[in-house]
Enzyme design. Sequence first.
Site, PDB file in Angstrom:
ATOM      1  N   GLY A  50       0.883  -1.169   0.000  1.00 25.06           N
ATOM      2  CA  GLY A  50       0.000   0.000   0.000  1.00 25.06           C
ATOM      3  C   GLY A  50       0.912   1.208   0.000  1.00 25.06           C
ATOM      4  O   GLY A  50       1.785   1.321  -0.854  1.00 25.06           O
ATOM      5  N   GLU A  51       0.772   2.030   0.987  1.00 29.00           N
ATOM      6  CA  GLU A  51       1.636   3.212   1.119  1.00 29.00           C
ATOM      7  C   GLU A  51       2.176   3.227   2.547  1.00 29.00           C
ATOM      8  O   GLU A  51       1.407   3.368   3.497  1.00 29.00           O
ATOM      9  CB  GLU A  51       0.800   4.458   0.802  1.00 29.00           C
ATOM     10  CG  GLU A  51       1.623   5.700   0.617  1.00 29.00           C
ATOM     11  CD  GLU A  51       2.699   5.538  -0.428  1.00 29.00           C
ATOM     12  OE1 GLU A  51       2.385   5.148  -1.566  1.00 29.00           O
ATOM     13  OE2 GLU A  51       3.864   5.782  -0.098  1.00 29.00           O
ATOM     14  N   SER A  52       3.488   3.045   2.668  1.00 29.45           N
ATOM     15  CA  SER A  52       4.053   2.871   4.016  1.00 29.45           C
ATOM     16  C   SER A  52       3.827   4.101   4.902  1.00 29.45           C
ATOM     17  O   SER A  52       3.630   3.965   6.113  1.00 29.45           O
ATOM     18  CB  SER A  52       5.543   2.535   3.937  1.00 29.45           C
ATOM     19  OG  SER A  52       6.252   3.538   3.258  1.00 29.45           O
ATOM     20  N   CYS A  82       6.092  -5.364   0.209  1.00 31.50           N
ATOM     21  CA  CYS A  82       6.208  -4.031  -0.411  1.00 31.50           C
ATOM     22  C   CYS A  82       6.168  -2.925   0.653  1.00 31.50           C
ATOM     23  O   CYS A  82       7.130  -2.784   1.398  1.00 31.50           O
ATOM     24  CB  CYS A  82       5.158  -3.874  -1.501  1.00 31.50           C
ATOM     25  SG  CYS A  82       5.649  -2.662  -2.723  1.00 31.50           S
ATOM     26  N   ARG A 111      12.951   3.297  -0.902  1.00 34.10           N
ATOM     27  CA  ARG A 111      11.561   3.326  -1.382  1.00 34.10           C
ATOM     28  C   ARG A 111      11.520   3.649  -2.879  1.00 34.10           C
ATOM     29  O   ARG A 111      12.348   4.398  -3.382  1.00 34.10           O
ATOM     30  CB  ARG A 111      10.746   4.390  -0.640  1.00 34.10           C
ATOM     31  CG  ARG A 111      10.410   4.008   0.768  1.00 34.10           C
ATOM     32  CD  ARG A 111       9.599   5.100   1.427  1.00 34.10           C
ATOM     33  NE  ARG A 111       8.246   5.184   0.898  1.00 34.10           N
ATOM     34  CZ  ARG A 111       7.541   6.317   0.834  1.00 34.10           C
ATOM     35  NH1 ARG A 111       8.064   7.442   1.235  1.00 34.10           N
ATOM     36  NH2 ARG A 111       6.320   6.294   0.366  1.00 34.10           N
ATOM     37  N   ILE A 139       5.431  -3.134  -7.738  1.00 36.70           N
ATOM     38  CA  ILE A 139       4.696  -1.880  -7.953  1.00 36.70           C
ATOM     39  C   ILE A 139       5.283  -0.812  -7.027  1.00 36.70           C
ATOM     40  O   ILE A 139       5.134  -0.909  -5.807  1.00 36.70           O
ATOM     41  CB  ILE A 139       3.189  -2.054  -7.638  1.00 36.70           C
ATOM     42  CG1 ILE A 139       2.595  -3.202  -8.456  1.00 36.70           C
ATOM     43  CG2 ILE A 139       2.434  -0.742  -7.888  1.00 36.70           C
ATOM     44  CD1 ILE A 139       1.185  -3.611  -8.020  1.00 36.70           C
ATOM     45  N   ARG A 140       5.947   0.158  -7.583  1.00 33.45           N
ATOM     46  CA  ARG A 140       6.647   1.186  -6.777  1.00 33.45           C
ATOM     47  C   ARG A 140       7.376   0.502  -5.608  1.00 33.45           C
ATOM     48  O   ARG A 140       7.257   0.885  -4.443  1.00 33.45           O
ATOM     49  CB  ARG A 140       5.671   2.253  -6.266  1.00 33.45           C
ATOM     50  CG  ARG A 140       5.129   3.141  -7.376  1.00 33.45           C
ATOM     51  CD  ARG A 140       4.233   4.238  -6.856  1.00 33.45           C
ATOM     52  NE  ARG A 140       3.136   3.696  -6.088  1.00 33.45           N
ATOM     53  CZ  ARG A 140       2.937   3.900  -4.795  1.00 33.45           C
ATOM     54  NH1 ARG A 140       3.763   4.659  -4.106  1.00 33.45           N
ATOM     55  NH2 ARG A 140       1.923   3.351  -4.193  1.00 33.45           N
ATOM     56  N   HIS A 175       4.686  -8.249  -4.531  1.00 34.71           N
ATOM     57  CA  HIS A 175       3.342  -8.604  -4.039  1.00 34.71           C
ATOM     58  C   HIS A 175       3.044 -10.065  -4.381  1.00 34.71           C
ATOM     59  O   HIS A 175       2.567 -10.337  -5.497  1.00 34.71           O
ATOM     60  CB  HIS A 175       2.293  -7.729  -4.730  1.00 34.71           C
ATOM     61  CG  HIS A 175       2.303  -6.303  -4.325  1.00 34.71           C
ATOM     62  ND1 HIS A 175       1.466  -5.801  -3.366  1.00 34.71           N
ATOM     63  CD2 HIS A 175       3.048  -5.262  -4.756  1.00 34.71           C
ATOM     64  CE1 HIS A 175       1.677  -4.502  -3.221  1.00 34.71           C
ATOM     65  NE2 HIS A 175       2.642  -4.153  -4.046  1.00 34.71           N
ATOM     66  N   GLU A 177       0.634 -11.685  -3.300  1.00 36.45           N
ATOM     67  CA  GLU A 177      -0.821 -11.867  -3.225  1.00 36.45           C
ATOM     68  C   GLU A 177      -1.514 -11.461  -4.522  1.00 36.45           C
ATOM     69  O   GLU A 177      -2.707 -11.659  -4.676  1.00 36.45           O
ATOM     70  CB  GLU A 177      -1.387 -11.082  -2.020  1.00 36.45           C
ATOM     71  CG  GLU A 177      -1.544  -9.587  -2.195  1.00 36.45           C
ATOM     72  CD  GLU A 177      -0.223  -8.803  -2.195  1.00 36.45           C
ATOM     73  OE1 GLU A 177       0.854  -9.433  -2.182  1.00 36.45           O
ATOM     74  OE2 GLU A 177      -0.272  -7.563  -2.253  1.00 36.45           O
TER      75      GLU A 177
HETATM   76  N1  GLN Z   1       6.151   2.830  -2.540  1.00 37.82           N
HETATM   77  C1  GLN Z   1       5.272   2.377  -1.508  1.00 37.82           C
HETATM   78  C2  GLN Z   1       5.828   2.763  -0.137  1.00 37.82           C
HETATM   79  O1  GLN Z   1       6.949   3.112  -0.017  1.00 37.82           O
HETATM   80  C3  GLN Z   1       5.078   0.880  -1.560  1.00 37.82           C
HETATM   81  C4  GLN Z   1       4.302   0.485  -2.770  1.00 37.82           C
HETATM   82  C5  GLN Z   1       3.546  -0.796  -2.622  1.00 37.82           C
HETATM   83  O2  GLN Z   1       3.328  -1.296  -1.516  1.00 37.82           O
HETATM   84  N2  GLN Z   1       3.106  -1.314  -3.737  1.00 37.82           N
HETATM   85  O3  GLN Z   1       5.118   2.649   0.807  1.00 37.82           O
END
Ligand code: GLN
Length: 198
Positions: A50-52, A82, A111, A139-140, A175, A177
């Site tokens: 998600g987004e840390s 992630c 990151r 993904i990112r 990921h 999942e």
């Molecule tokens: N870039 C996101 C972060 O640093 C992580 C991206 C993801 O979980 N797909 O939180």
Amino acid sequence: MASTLKIGVLSLQGAVSEHVQHLAQCGEEAVEVREKRDLERLDGLVIPGGESTTIGFLMNQAHLLDSVKSLCRDGMPVMGTCAGMVMLARDIEDGKPEQPRLGLMDITVKRNAFGRQKESFEAWLEFKGIDVKVPGVFIRAPLVTQTGDNVEVLARLQEGPVAVRRRNMLALSFHPELTEDLSVHRFFLDLCRMTGQQ
Ligand code: GLN
């Protein structure tokens, strides 16, 4: 037959339902964790992608940071995928200043090391302890740039490690999942089962 494991999935933000489904497909009980009491009697915990920065902020707000830290220090297995890997890392490159984190694992992660959302990709990975190649969706994604003592690298890309383990902690840049493959979840569940027997 081995008894069913009860595995929590931190459910504040991110790819929650996919982890819940994977765990259920493995035949285990998945519990959504939103508050402290959801952590009771878990055999393991998944921190999703998600987004840390958001996950850290929400964990802090829900007073979950300290409880998860102490359960993990006491040996509860934790798998971070992630953003979950970022949450576990002791040091974060390109993080937001003071972004709340668990900081339990002696690794440094960078990151968004592979670029932006549109630079997302999939790769087949050799994964130590799993016999077949594992599909990884990035993904990112973060990359591990430093590992401390006793951190085992389980999978890597040319750029560096993307799956690491230290004792009861497993951290993945990708990921597992988001594909049909259950092998990484099974690997984590074996870790939970082994820990439960100790
Ligand atoms: N870039 C996101 C972060 O640093 C992580 C991206 C993801 O979980 N797909 O939180």
